[in-house]
Design a protein around this motif. Structure first.
Motif, PDB file in Angstrom:
ATOM      1  N   THR A  28       6.999   2.506 -12.373  1.00 28.89           N
ATOM      2  CA  THR A  28       7.456   2.016 -13.670  1.00 28.89           C
ATOM      3  C   THR A  28       8.555   0.989 -13.446  1.00 28.89           C
ATOM      4  N   PHE A  29       8.409  -0.159 -14.114  1.00 26.77           N
ATOM      5  CA  PHE A  29       9.379  -1.254 -13.987  1.00 26.77           C
ATOM      6  C   PHE A  29       9.986  -1.564 -15.348  1.00 26.77           C
ATOM      7  N   THR A  30      11.277  -1.823 -15.364  1.00 26.77           N
ATOM      8  CA  THR A  30      11.934  -2.391 -16.541  1.00 26.77           C
ATOM      9  C   THR A  30      12.213  -3.845 -16.185  1.00 26.77           C
ATOM     10  N   TYR A  31      11.634  -4.755 -16.972  1.00 25.67           N
ATOM     11  CA  TYR A  31      11.600  -6.162 -16.540  1.00 25.67           C
ATOM     12  C   TYR A  31      11.617  -7.074 -17.765  1.00 25.67           C
ATOM     13  N   VAL A  72       4.186   0.178 -16.757  1.00 30.41           N
ATOM     14  CA  VAL A  72       3.681   1.209 -15.854  1.00 30.41           C
ATOM     15  C   VAL A  72       2.554   0.568 -15.044  1.00 30.41           C
ATOM     16  N   VAL A  73       2.708   0.584 -13.718  1.00 28.16           N
ATOM     17  CA  VAL A  73       1.759  -0.102 -12.838  1.00 28.16           C
ATOM     18  C   VAL A  73       1.113   0.923 -11.905  1.00 28.16           C
ATOM     19  N   ARG A  97       0.835  -1.213   0.000  1.00 26.67           N
ATOM     20  CA  ARG A  97       0.000   0.000   0.000  1.00 26.67           C
ATOM     21  C   ARG A  97       0.862   1.253   0.000  1.00 26.67           C
ATOM     22  N   ALA A  98       1.942   1.218   0.769  1.00 27.69           N
ATOM     23  CA  ALA A  98       2.845   2.373   0.827  1.00 27.69           C
ATOM     24  C   ALA A  98       3.525   2.586  -0.532  1.00 27.69           C
ATOM     25  N   GLU A  99       3.996   1.475  -1.136  1.00 32.05           N
ATOM     26  CA  GLU A  99       4.667   1.563  -2.438  1.00 32.05           C
ATOM     27  C   GLU A  99       3.702   1.961  -3.543  1.00 32.05           C
ATOM     28  N   ALA A 100       2.478   1.479  -3.439  1.00 32.34           N
ATOM     29  CA  ALA A 100       1.498   1.687  -4.510  1.00 32.34           C
ATOM     30  C   ALA A 100       0.732   2.994  -4.366  1.00 32.34           C
ATOM     31  N   VAL A 143      -2.959  -2.151  -8.592  1.00 34.09           N
ATOM     32  CA  VAL A 143      -2.561  -3.262  -9.459  1.00 34.09           C
ATOM     33  C   VAL A 143      -1.255  -3.841  -8.922  1.00 34.09           C
ATOM     34  N   GLN A 144      -1.147  -5.170  -8.969  1.00 36.08           N
ATOM     35  CA  GLN A 144       0.023  -5.874  -8.423  1.00 36.08           C
ATOM     36  C   GLN A 144       1.309  -5.436  -9.128  1.00 36.08           C
ATOM     37  N   PRO A 145       2.318  -4.962  -8.378  1.00 38.86           N
ATOM     38  CA  PRO A 145       3.592  -4.581  -8.996  1.00 38.86           C
ATOM     39  C   PRO A 145       4.441  -5.811  -9.328  1.00 38.86           C
TER      40      PRO A 145
END
Length: 239
Positions: free
Chosen positions: A45-48, A54-55, A37-40, A59-61
């Motif tokens: 944005t993830f490079t994976y 972009v999350v 919750r804190a992170e979201a 939505v689940q990161p």
């Protein structure tokens, strides 16, 4: 959102983990949920695995274990496959599948995830190969698939919000429904990739796989230590 009367699900699921393990899983879940919750609170944005995702909040990161399924998808998918990504979230595994397959259907019960997955498919240049749909398990899924990918919620608790619904599936209604209907949506030589961990009720997952007569092999695994306990994460290949 779905045809619940058609979805077989357990009346009064009973955990197959010991009570003290269930309590430990609840503590782990609460800690992870508060951190998520804190992170979201803001878009991430993830490079994976060669993608940019972009999350949004709710939505689940991407997590440190996501690659166990993502790499298995890249290794498994074939050019001629029709692929279903069940519970697509950010669209990540649908996008990975679409790097090889020409026809991918991605579904989620979370409307925010559906929009995120559409945006991410566009962002990664595979929107012409990935269709994203709102669906409660198979309620709005048609036809059969050569490959089905599912990263189900690990916990059997009732979710408090959309973000938590990515990691909790009350009494495993959705997961049970999924396994009891999956064969109807697989081609004769179809296979499935399922990601799960012992921070969920792994014995119940194994029960569902056995109940439906799937042959199961572990294609990826990683062990961590949490609070002095070993926790395993697994990608299963089912045929």
């Amino acid at each position: 959102m779905g045809h619940h009367e058609e979805d077989p699900h357990p009346a009064g699921y009973t955990p197959m983990v010991a009570p003290e393990q269930a309590e430990l899983i609840r503590r782990w879940h609460e800690r992870a949920y508060q951190a998520a919750r804190a992170e979201a609170a803001a878009e991430q944005t993830f490079t994976y695995l060669g993608t940019t995702l972009v999350v949004p909040p709710q939505v689940q990161p991407i997590t440190g274990m996501s690659h166990l399924l993502g790499e298995a998808v890249l290794a498994e998918v074939r050019a001629g496959d029709r692929v279903l990504d069940m519970g697509t979230g950010s669209g990540v595994n649908a996008i990975l599948a679409a790097s090889t397959a020409k026809q991918v259907l991605a579904v989620d019960i979370n409307p925010v995830a559906v929009e995120a997955a559409r945006g991410n498919a566009e962002r990664n240049g595979v929107a012409d190969r990935v269709e994203v749909r709102l669906s409660d398990v198979f309620a709005d899924v048609d036809g059969r698939f050569d490959l089905i990918v599912f990263d189900p919620p690990f916990r059997w608790f009732a979710p408090r919000d959309l973000l938590e619904a990515a990691t909790t599936d009350e009494n495993y209604r959705a997961m049970t429904s999924f396994f009891r209907q999956a064969r109807e949506h697989l081609t004769p030589a179809g296979r499935m990739l399922i990601f799960f961990g012992s921070s969920g009720d792994l014995a119940y997952l194994r029960h569902l796989m056995d109940e439906q007569g799937f042959d199961v092999e572990v294609v990826a695994r990683q062990e961590l230590t949490r609070d002095g306990r070993s926790v395993g994460y697994y990608t299963f290949r089912l045929t």
